[in-house]
Write a protein that holds these residues in place. Structure first.
Motif, PDB file in Angstrom:
ATOM      1  N   VAL A 177      -1.811   7.950   6.959  1.00  0.00           N
ATOM      2  CA  VAL A 177      -2.972   7.799   6.068  1.00  0.00           C
ATOM      3  C   VAL A 177      -2.618   6.863   4.907  1.00  0.00           C
ATOM      4  CG1 VAL A 177      -4.573   8.983   4.520  1.00  0.00           C
ATOM      5  CG2 VAL A 177      -3.923  10.048   6.694  1.00  0.00           C
ATOM      6  N   ILE A 178      -1.472   7.111   4.284  1.00  0.00           N
ATOM      7  CA  ILE A 178      -1.012   6.216   3.219  1.00  0.00           C
ATOM      8  C   ILE A 178      -0.686   4.847   3.800  1.00  0.00           C
ATOM      9  CG2 ILE A 178       0.834   5.821   1.524  1.00  0.00           C
ATOM     10  CD1 ILE A 178       0.945   8.837   1.099  1.00  0.00           C
ATOM     11  N   GLY A 179      -0.127   4.831   5.006  1.00  0.00           N
ATOM     12  CA  GLY A 179       0.179   3.565   5.662  1.00  0.00           C
ATOM     13  C   GLY A 179      -1.053   2.703   5.864  1.00  0.00           C
ATOM     14  N   ARG A 208      -4.205  -2.062   4.129  1.00  0.00           N
ATOM     15  CA  ARG A 208      -5.434  -2.602   3.558  1.00  0.00           C
ATOM     16  C   ARG A 208      -5.152  -3.368   2.271  1.00  0.00           C
ATOM     17  NH1 ARG A 208      -9.064   1.906   1.668  1.00  0.00           N
ATOM     18  NH2 ARG A 208      -8.968   2.471   3.873  1.00  0.00           N
ATOM     19  N   SER A 209      -4.255  -2.812   1.441  1.00  0.00           N
ATOM     20  CA  SER A 209      -3.903  -3.472   0.193  1.00  0.00           C
ATOM     21  C   SER A 209      -3.256  -4.834   0.450  1.00  0.00           C
ATOM     22  CB  SER A 209      -2.959  -2.577  -0.619  1.00  0.00           C
ATOM     23  OG  SER A 209      -2.637  -3.164  -1.848  1.00  0.00           O
ATOM     24  N   PRO A 224       7.897   8.726  -4.474  1.00  0.00           N
ATOM     25  CA  PRO A 224       8.417   9.343  -3.255  1.00  0.00           C
ATOM     26  C   PRO A 224       7.267   9.899  -2.419  1.00  0.00           C
ATOM     27  CG  PRO A 224       8.734  10.801  -5.135  1.00  0.00           C
ATOM     28  CD  PRO A 224       8.184   9.524  -5.681  1.00  0.00           C
ATOM     29  N   LEU A 225       7.319   9.674  -1.118  1.00  0.00           N
ATOM     30  CA  LEU A 225       6.283  10.165  -0.211  1.00  0.00           C
ATOM     31  C   LEU A 225       6.778  11.467   0.414  1.00  0.00           C
ATOM     32  CD1 LEU A 225       5.331   6.779   1.495  1.00  0.00           C
ATOM     33  CD2 LEU A 225       4.380   7.816  -0.589  1.00  0.00           C
ATOM     34  N   THR A 271       6.421   4.004   6.715  1.00  0.00           N
ATOM     35  CA  THR A 271       5.186   4.580   6.182  1.00  0.00           C
ATOM     36  C   THR A 271       4.082   4.707   7.218  1.00  0.00           C
ATOM     37  OG1 THR A 271       5.786   3.419   4.141  1.00  0.00           O
ATOM     38  CG2 THR A 271       3.659   4.532   4.180  1.00  0.00           C
ATOM     39  N   THR A 272       3.867   3.692   8.014  1.00  0.00           N
ATOM     40  CA  THR A 272       2.739   3.733   8.948  1.00  0.00           C
ATOM     41  C   THR A 272       2.923   4.777  10.050  1.00  0.00           C
ATOM     42  OG1 THR A 272       3.736   1.879  10.150  1.00  0.00           O
ATOM     43  CG2 THR A 272       1.992   1.354   8.567  1.00  0.00           C
ATOM     44  N   GLU A 273       4.162   5.155  10.354  1.00  0.00           N
ATOM     45  CA  GLU A 273       4.403   6.185  11.370  1.00  0.00           C
ATOM     46  C   GLU A 273       4.603   7.568  10.759  1.00  0.00           C
ATOM     47  OE1 GLU A 273       6.242   5.034  15.261  1.00  0.00           O
ATOM     48  OE2 GLU A 273       7.425   3.726  13.966  1.00  0.00           O
ATOM     49  N   SER A 274       5.281   7.646   9.621  1.00  0.00           N
ATOM     50  CA  SER A 274       5.564   8.944   9.009  1.00  0.00           C
ATOM     51  C   SER A 274       4.449   9.414   8.077  1.00  0.00           C
ATOM     52  CB  SER A 274       6.876   8.882   8.218  1.00  0.00           C
ATOM     53  OG  SER A 274       7.953   8.583   9.060  1.00  0.00           O
TER      54      SER A 274
END
Length: 525
Positions: free
Chosen positions: A27-29, A34-35, A175-176, A21-24
């Protein structure tokens, strides 16, 4: 996504699987991190030690292609320890008894052998997911790009349903989407079996509605997926191919086969730049970028958003809708649109989920579909109260090992993915000097133990071979992957997809198994 991006902040536990997530999705990552720092628990399952693994309460470094066994084992623990939501199961699901029976053999020990992880870590993950009020699942192509990808998603759905993690904020199966308007393209019927709003072409009522709206006779037969199309070209069933905004010479499996098919057909490519695919085209149509046109995009959380023209398109480039309209008229279907908003008004009339969305209403943040009327606020969370079908279907699925594995000639497994500094097929990022300085070339990640056994040093040139061909690249020796696993980012030509299999497809949606390829590795002289 069944839920909203902002819901990540409300989740007590977040299960990220098949998503770097943090690479692909940076923004969501960032929201995800943060969560976690605000107290959410995090489970990560991935064949690589992705950056997010450092944030995880439980990290499961599973073998590629074993997600179904993992999910089934988590559900086995949940049922054994009575962590399921009995009320939700009774009132909102079908087929629970059959699912429960199918899960009995998937003990943590049984699945640990398959997945290559510790059984107690599976137990810990199950308890973290099921032992809270709100748990969210985030997944991406590490789940779907398998020959059993659809069934893997079904297993995630089962996990969410038996714990009641559907239809409420901070939960869901999410799904992202991999690119900025993938959701919008699907919504608009850019799939072979549906019209806009996922209305099946084989549904007589839907067919009649669209025939009346467009004043034409339409086929009730589903078309071909991308992978099926290349095979159909080889079999002389497809004579002409029109590609826009896609670069299959890099992104599709078995590159040599794809290239042969593209050279055989009459090829039209509509794109921003002369991509590797466009170089093979008989006709190239220059297209305008997002900043050079008006319209709408739909993001991963189903939010319909305005796009506004900031600059003029260069040269002969035109907005996609203008190119399509001009071509449509030249082919004999006479229809003129004055602007993108007029097209959107037509979309609203034939697409129930979009009926209440107008350009005026989405001036600011946009609206999440379904939005059936102009006084409806949109739908941030799907399936509130009850699943859309009335009861969520619990579907037993069995783990089956990929046919790519178990061959003595190709004993290793290669998996693919994205990296932070390049995007998709580098159509845009590959033209940026600073980005290319950060990530200039393709490479393969090799475990230190495997590298030592083969005499491979960090930075050495290696040859990777599969049943489809071979590629050469530099080795990056790292313990981010296990001994029997190689990772190759797919962004570059003559890279991962020269090796991947385009023949064996998911039986439901015809997706190839890009994430599991049997390969061999050797050091080059």
């Amino acid at each position: 996504m069944t839920n909203s991006i902002a819901d990540i902040q409300q989740a007590d536990t977040i299960f990220v699987t098949g998503s770097n997530t943090t690479e692909s999705h940076p923004v969501i990552g960032a929201q995800l991190k943060r969560s976690v720092r605000n107290g959410s628990k995090l489970i990560v399952a991935d064949p690589r030690e992705i950056p997010l693994a450092a944030e995880a309460d439980v990290f499961l470094k599973i073998k590629p292609g074993t997600s179904i066994a993992l999910h089934n084992a988590m559900m086995n623990v949940i049922l054994e320890e009575k962590l399921q939501d009995e009320t939700y199961i009774r009132e909102n699901t079908d087929n629970f008894d059959e699912l429960a029976e199918s899960l009995k053999k998937y003990t943590p020990e049984y699945s640990a052998e398959i997945c290559g992880v510790d059984a107690d870590k599976i137990r810990e993950a199950a308890r973290l997911y099921a032992g809270v009020d709100k748990a969210a699942i985030l997944y991406c192509m590490g789940i779907t790009q398998h020959v059993n990808g659809t069934e893997t998603v079904m297993s995630l759905s089962n996990l969410a349903l038996i714990t009641g993690n559907i239809g409420k904020p901070g939960s869901g199966v999410n799904p992202l989407r991999g690119q900025n308007n993938v959701q919008g393209a699907c919504d608009m019927g850019a799939l072979p079996n549906v019209f806009t709003g996922y209305q099946p072409v084989g549904n007589p009522g839907a067919l009649e509605k669209f025939e009346k709206a467009w004043g034409v006779t339409l086929s009730d037969k589903a078309g071909l997926t991308v992978t099926e199309t290349f095979k159909a070209i080889e079999e002389d069933r497809v004579k002409m191919l029109y590609i826009f905004g896609e670069n299959p010479m890099i992104s599709d499996p078995d590159t040599h086969h794809a290239e042969h098919a593209l050279q055989k057909t009459f090829l039209v490519v509509q794109d921003l730049f002369l991509t590797e695919t466009a170089e093979l085209a008989d006709v190239v149509l220059p297209a305008a970028s997002f900043a050079e046109k008006d319209g709408t995009f739909v993001n991963t959380e189903r939010r319909v958003q305005r796009v506004r023209k900031a600059v003029k398109p260069p040269g002969e480039a035109k907005p996609d809708w203008v190119v399509f309209m001009d071509l449509m008229n030249r082919l004999g279907y006479e229809k003129k649109y004055n602007d993108a908003e007029e097209i959107f008004e037509e979309i609203r009339k034939v697409t129930p989920q979009y009926a209440g969305i107008t350009y005026d209403r989405i001036k600011g943040r946009g609206i999440q579909w379904p939005c059936p009327t102009t006084d409806h606020p949109g739908t941030p969370v799907l399936h509130i109260g009850k699943p859309a079908r009335g009861a969520g279907l619990l579907k037993p699925v069995e783990f089956v090992e990929s046919g790519e594995l178990g061959d003595e000639e190709y004993p290793l497994v290669m998996t693919t993915g994205r990296i932070l500094y390049q995007y998709h097929t580098r159509t845009m990022t590959g033209k940026t000097e600073g980005i290319n300085n950060m990530a200039p070339e393709v490479y393969v990640e090799v475990n230190p133990e495997l590298a030592a056994a083969k005499g491979i040093e960090d930075g050495a040139m290696v040859k990777i071979t599969s049943r489809r061909g071979f590629v050469t690249m530099k080795a990056k020796v790292t313990d981010r992957v296990e001994k029997g696993v190689l990772f190759v980012p797919f962004h570059w030509e003559s890279g991962a997809n020269v090796l991947t299999n385009g023949e064996v497809l998911d039986q439901y949606c015809k997706i190839p198994g890009l994430k599991v390829t049997g390969v061999n590795l050797e050091k080059m002289a």
